[in-house]
Structures are given as structure tokens and as C-alpha cells.
Scaffold this motif. Structure first.
Motif, PDB file in Angstrom:
ATOM      1  N   ARG A 117       0.834  -1.198   0.000  1.00  9.78           N
ATOM      2  CA  ARG A 117       0.000   0.000   0.000  1.00  9.78           C
ATOM      3  C   ARG A 117       0.871   1.252   0.000  1.00  9.78           C
ATOM      4  N   LEU A 118       0.308   2.344  -0.520  1.00 11.88           N
ATOM      5  CA  LEU A 118       0.983   3.632  -0.513  1.00 11.88           C
ATOM      6  C   LEU A 118       0.001   4.707  -0.098  1.00 11.88           C
ATOM      7  N   VAL A 119       0.399   5.495   0.887  1.00 10.21           N
ATOM      8  CA  VAL A 119      -0.352   6.678   1.312  1.00 10.21           C
ATOM      9  C   VAL A 119       0.510   7.882   0.980  1.00 10.21           C
ATOM     10  N   SER A 120       0.001   8.803   0.158  1.00  8.37           N
ATOM     11  CA  SER A 120       0.769   9.955  -0.288  1.00  8.37           C
ATOM     12  C   SER A 120       0.086  11.241   0.166  1.00  8.37           C
ATOM     13  N   ILE A 121       0.817  12.062   0.914  1.00  8.23           N
ATOM     14  CA  ILE A 121       0.279  13.286   1.512  1.00  8.23           C
ATOM     15  C   ILE A 121       0.895  14.509   0.834  1.00  8.23           C
ATOM     16  N   ASP A 122       0.051  15.482   0.504  1.00  4.40           N
ATOM     17  CA  ASP A 122       0.561  16.708  -0.104  1.00  4.40           C
ATOM     18  C   ASP A 122      -0.421  17.845   0.152  1.00  4.40           C
ATOM     19  N   LEU A 123       0.094  19.063   0.300  1.00  2.00           N
ATOM     20  CA  LEU A 123      -0.768  20.235   0.504  1.00  2.00           C
ATOM     21  C   LEU A 123      -1.609  20.557  -0.732  1.00  2.00           C
ATOM     22  N   GLU A 124      -1.094  20.231  -1.907  1.00  2.00           N
ATOM     23  CA  GLU A 124      -1.770  20.530  -3.172  1.00  2.00           C
ATOM     24  C   GLU A 124      -2.107  22.017  -3.276  1.00  2.00           C
ATOM     25  N   GLN A 125      -1.129  22.862  -3.015  1.00  2.00           N
ATOM     26  CA  GLN A 125      -1.357  24.315  -3.043  1.00  2.00           C
ATOM     27  C   GLN A 125      -1.629  24.839  -4.444  1.00  2.00           C
ATOM     28  N   ASP A 126      -1.008  24.225  -5.447  1.00  2.00           N
ATOM     29  CA  ASP A 126      -1.239  24.599  -6.839  1.00  2.00           C
ATOM     30  C   ASP A 126      -2.298  23.654  -7.387  1.00  2.00           C
ATOM     31  N   SER A 127      -3.513  24.123  -7.536  1.00  2.00           N
ATOM     32  CA  SER A 127      -4.633  23.245  -7.899  1.00  2.00           C
ATOM     33  C   SER A 127      -4.462  22.616  -9.276  1.00  2.00           C
ATOM     34  N   ALA A 128      -3.947  23.383 -10.246  1.00  2.00           N
ATOM     35  CA  ALA A 128      -3.764  22.836 -11.592  1.00  2.00           C
ATOM     36  C   ALA A 128      -2.691  21.751 -11.584  1.00  2.00           C
ATOM     37  N   ARG A 129      -1.611  22.004 -10.891  1.00  2.00           N
ATOM     38  CA  ARG A 129      -0.524  21.025 -10.796  1.00  2.00           C
ATOM     39  C   ARG A 129      -0.999  19.771 -10.070  1.00  2.00           C
ATOM     40  N   ALA A 130      -1.781  19.965  -9.011  1.00  2.00           N
ATOM     41  CA  ALA A 130      -2.300  18.831  -8.241  1.00  2.00           C
ATOM     42  C   ALA A 130      -3.240  17.983  -9.084  1.00  2.00           C
ATOM     43  N   ALA A 131      -4.072  18.636  -9.888  1.00  2.73           N
ATOM     44  CA  ALA A 131      -5.011  17.899 -10.744  1.00  2.73           C
ATOM     45  C   ALA A 131      -4.260  17.065 -11.775  1.00  2.73           C
ATOM     46  N   ALA A 132      -3.206  17.642 -12.360  1.00  7.78           N
ATOM     47  CA  ALA A 132      -2.402  16.902 -13.335  1.00  7.78           C
ATOM     48  C   ALA A 132      -1.712  15.722 -12.677  1.00  7.78           C
ATOM     49  N   CYS A 133      -1.238  15.926 -11.459  1.00 10.14           N
ATOM     50  CA  CYS A 133      -0.577  14.847 -10.720  1.00 10.14           C
ATOM     51  C   CYS A 133      -1.560  13.724 -10.428  1.00 10.14           C
ATOM     52  N   ARG A 134      -2.750  14.065  -9.975  1.00 11.48           N
ATOM     53  CA  ARG A 134      -3.763  13.048  -9.675  1.00 11.48           C
ATOM     54  C   ARG A 134      -4.147  12.257 -10.923  1.00 11.48           C
ATOM     55  N   GLN A 135      -4.215  12.943 -12.053  1.00 13.34           N
ATOM     56  CA  GLN A 135      -4.524  12.248 -13.305  1.00 13.34           C
ATOM     57  C   GLN A 135      -3.396  11.279 -13.664  1.00 13.34           C
ATOM     58  N   ARG A 136      -2.169  11.707 -13.443  1.00 11.83           N
ATOM     59  CA  ARG A 136      -1.006  10.861 -13.726  1.00 11.83           C
ATOM     60  C   ARG A 136      -1.039   9.575 -12.904  1.00 11.83           C
ATOM     61  N   LEU A 137      -1.544   9.656 -11.686  1.00  7.82           N
ATOM     62  CA  LEU A 137      -1.515   8.538 -10.750  1.00  7.82           C
ATOM     63  C   LEU A 137      -2.821   7.748 -10.694  1.00  7.82           C
ATOM     64  N   ALA A 138      -3.801   8.133 -11.511  1.00 10.96           N
ATOM     65  CA  ALA A 138      -5.146   7.566 -11.397  1.00 10.96           C
ATOM     66  C   ALA A 138      -5.188   6.054 -11.621  1.00 10.96           C
ATOM     67  N   HIS A 139      -4.236   5.520 -12.375  1.00 13.40           N
ATOM     68  CA  HIS A 139      -4.264   4.090 -12.693  1.00 13.40           C
ATOM     69  C   HIS A 139      -3.692   3.225 -11.575  1.00 13.40           C
ATOM     70  N   LEU A 140      -3.184   3.869 -10.525  1.00 12.36           N
ATOM     71  CA  LEU A 140      -2.525   3.123  -9.456  1.00 12.36           C
ATOM     72  C   LEU A 140      -3.332   3.183  -8.155  1.00 12.36           C
ATOM     73  N   PRO A 141      -3.276   2.119  -7.345  1.00 12.89           N
ATOM     74  CA  PRO A 141      -4.039   2.073  -6.088  1.00 12.89           C
ATOM     75  C   PRO A 141      -3.336   2.834  -4.963  1.00 12.89           C
ATOM     76  N   ILE A 142      -3.381   4.171  -5.044  1.00 13.41           N
ATOM     77  CA  ILE A 142      -2.698   5.022  -4.070  1.00 13.41           C
ATOM     78  C   ILE A 142      -3.730   5.814  -3.281  1.00 13.41           C
ATOM     79  N   GLU A 143      -3.550   5.900  -1.980  1.00 18.12           N
ATOM     80  CA  GLU A 143      -4.382   6.753  -1.132  1.00 18.12           C
ATOM     81  C   GLU A 143      -3.802   8.164  -1.208  1.00 18.12           C
ATOM     82  N   LEU A 144      -4.422   9.029  -2.008  1.00 15.00           N
ATOM     83  CA  LEU A 144      -3.953  10.395  -2.192  1.00 15.00           C
ATOM     84  C   LEU A 144      -4.628  11.300  -1.175  1.00 15.00           C
TER      85      LEU A 144
END
Length: 267
Positions: free
Chosen positions: A77-104
Motif C-alpha cells: 500500500r501507498l499513502v501519499s500526503i501533499d498540501l496541493e497548493q497549486d490546484s492545476a498542478r495537483a489535478a495533473a498529478c492526480r490524473q497521472r496517478l489515477a491508474h494506481l491504487p494510491i491513497e492520495l
């Protein structure tokens, strides 16, 4: 390091290097953890039988994607914590990781690290912190060191820095892959060559000779000493104070404590 342990680490490093070579080395960008550093962290997770990694600071998701792929392949399992202060950057990151079972997880690491450390008491945990940095990151990890935590790792430990010396105090030079993997196999050497080529072409600002990701394996004695550390560099956020706030459920107060320490003491 015992010869048997060295052999196990070398074997794990070959497996980890092979994974990182599957396209991930070529995706490296300036500022991210180097490919060999990620492979070393994964190798330590394998030898310590880590079942859950708690990562803080994912930025564009480079290291997170590698960790998620490893977790997916191995039933971890992976738990990944981030402030996500830049909403556009955070959205792109989440899309990049969407295929993986990660607790964002979106939120302050000082709060969420405590919550997840408590929730995962029954797991074999590895900590990886790339945000926050320095002494605040070290005190945060130290506060979360239950008996189930097998290793703790932090990025940007610069040569000559007191944070690097702290890690070496407990784990020696082997907290860095240069010493721990002085002898290595063909996939590790291939990853080394690939990384150097990519980093040079990308104009890497950091040294290619000395790694800056320290990975400290925790036995009971090391864990006890790190948990109980009292240092002026921690300021108001001494690990035992942070741990007490988490134990009381005062997670939000922890972020305020770190902020107050910086305002009053500059650390």
C-alpha cells in the motif's frame, strides 16, 4: 552490514533497478528524487518487508508513481500526503496517478502524518519525506516512530549539513546507497549509466557523485534513540511534544506548533 544482509540488499536493488528502468528513469525531471535514490529506497523496503509506505510531498508525482507501481505489483500500500497548493498542478498529478491504487491525501503533513501513523499501527511501515524539509521533517518522522515503523527516509540531505550528520549518527554511511551498495549487479550499473546521461542532458543542479536521500533502517535501539532525540534544531517541535499532541488527537495544533516555532525561533 553482515554478508548475508548485504547479499539480500544487492538482490533487492537489482529488482528495484529493473522496475525503475521500465521508463521511469527517462521521466526524471530536475528537483525530483534521482532514479537510483528511489531504487535504493525500494530495495530497503523489500529487505525490511515494508507493507505500507507513507510518503509526504509528491509535487508532480514522479516518486509517487514509482512507489505506486511497486506497491501494485507486490500487494503493498501507498499513502501519499501533499498540501496541493497549486490546484492545476495537483489535478495533473492526480490524473497521472489515477491508474494506481494510491491513497492520495490532501492536507498538512504535520497533521496527516500523525493521523496515518496512528491508523497504520498494525502494518510494517516505511516513511519517505520530501516535503517538509530538514529538521521539521525529521522531527515529524521521529514523532511517528511506533514499533511497527521499519525505516525512515528524507530527501535533500546535503553534504556538510547537520541533518545529514544526524542520519549518519544513527545509521552510518550506509544510509546512502554509495556505501550500502558499493558492490552491485548489472541492472544497478545500467540504471547508474542511464541516470547520469539523463541528468547531464537535463542540466541537473545536484551532485551526481553523492546521493542526498538518506534511508535509515530502524532496529529497536535506533528507534528508541531517534524517538527520544532532544535537539535545539527542533525548536518547539521536539518529537515527544509532537507525539503528545497527536496522542491527544490535536492534529491541527501540530501545524500551528511548527509555524509558531519558525516565527519565534526561525526553525
Amino acid at each position: 552490514m553482515a554478508k548475508q544482509d548485504m547479499g539480500a540488499l544487492q538482490d533487492a536493488a537489482e529488482v528495484a533497478a529493473a522496475l525503475v528502468l521500465e521508463g521511469y528513469a527517462d521521466q526524471w525531471v530536475e528537483g525530483a528524487i534521482f532514479p537510483r535514490e528511489m531504487a535504493f529506497f525500494l530495495a530497503r523496503c523489500m529487505t525490511e518487508d515494508v507493507s505500507v509506505v507513507v510518503e509526504s510531498g509528491r509535487q508532480d508525482g514522479y516518486s509517487t508513481e514509482i512507489l505506486g507501481e511497486w506497491a501494485s505489483r507486490n500487494g503493498r500500500r501507498l499513502v501519499s500526503i501533499d498540501l496541493e497548493q497549486d490546484s492545476a498542478r495537483a489535478a495533473a498529478c492526480r490524473q497521472r496517478l489515477a491508474h494506481l491504487p494510491i491513497e492520495l491525501v490532501k492536507g498538512s503533513a504535520y497533521e496527516e502524518f500523525g493521523r496515518w501513523s496512528d491508523r497504520l499501527r498494525g502494518e510494517r511501515v516505511g516513511f519517505l519525506v520530501d516535503g517538509p524539509k530538514g529538521w521539521p521533517a525529521i522531527s515529524m518522522m521521529a514523532a511517528g516512530l511506533g514499533d511497527n515503523v521499519r525505516l525512515m527516509a528524507i530527501h535533500n540531505l546535503t553534504i556538510g549539513g547537520s541533518e545529514r550528520a544526524f542520519f549518519e549518527q544513527f545509521g552510518g554511511a550506509e544510509v546512502f546507497y554509495e556505501a550500502a551498495l558499493a558492490e552491485s549487479g548489472p541492472r544497478w550499473h545500467e540504471l547508474c549509466e542511464r541516470e547520469i546521461d539523463i541528468a547531464i542532458r537535463a542540466g541537473a543542479a545536484r551532485s551526481l557523485e553523492a546521493s542526498s536521500l538518506g534511508v535509515l533502517v530502524l532496529d529497536p535501539e535506533r528507534r528508541r534513540r531517534v524517538r527520544g532525540a532532544l535537539r535545539g534544531e527542533f525548536g518547539l517541535h521536539q518529537p515527544r511534544v509532537v507525539r503528545a499532541l497527536w496522542w491527544l488527537g490535536a492534529y491541527r495544533a501540530t501545524t500551528k506548533l511548527y509555524g509558531l516555532s519558525y516565527r519565534l525561533l526561525g526553525r
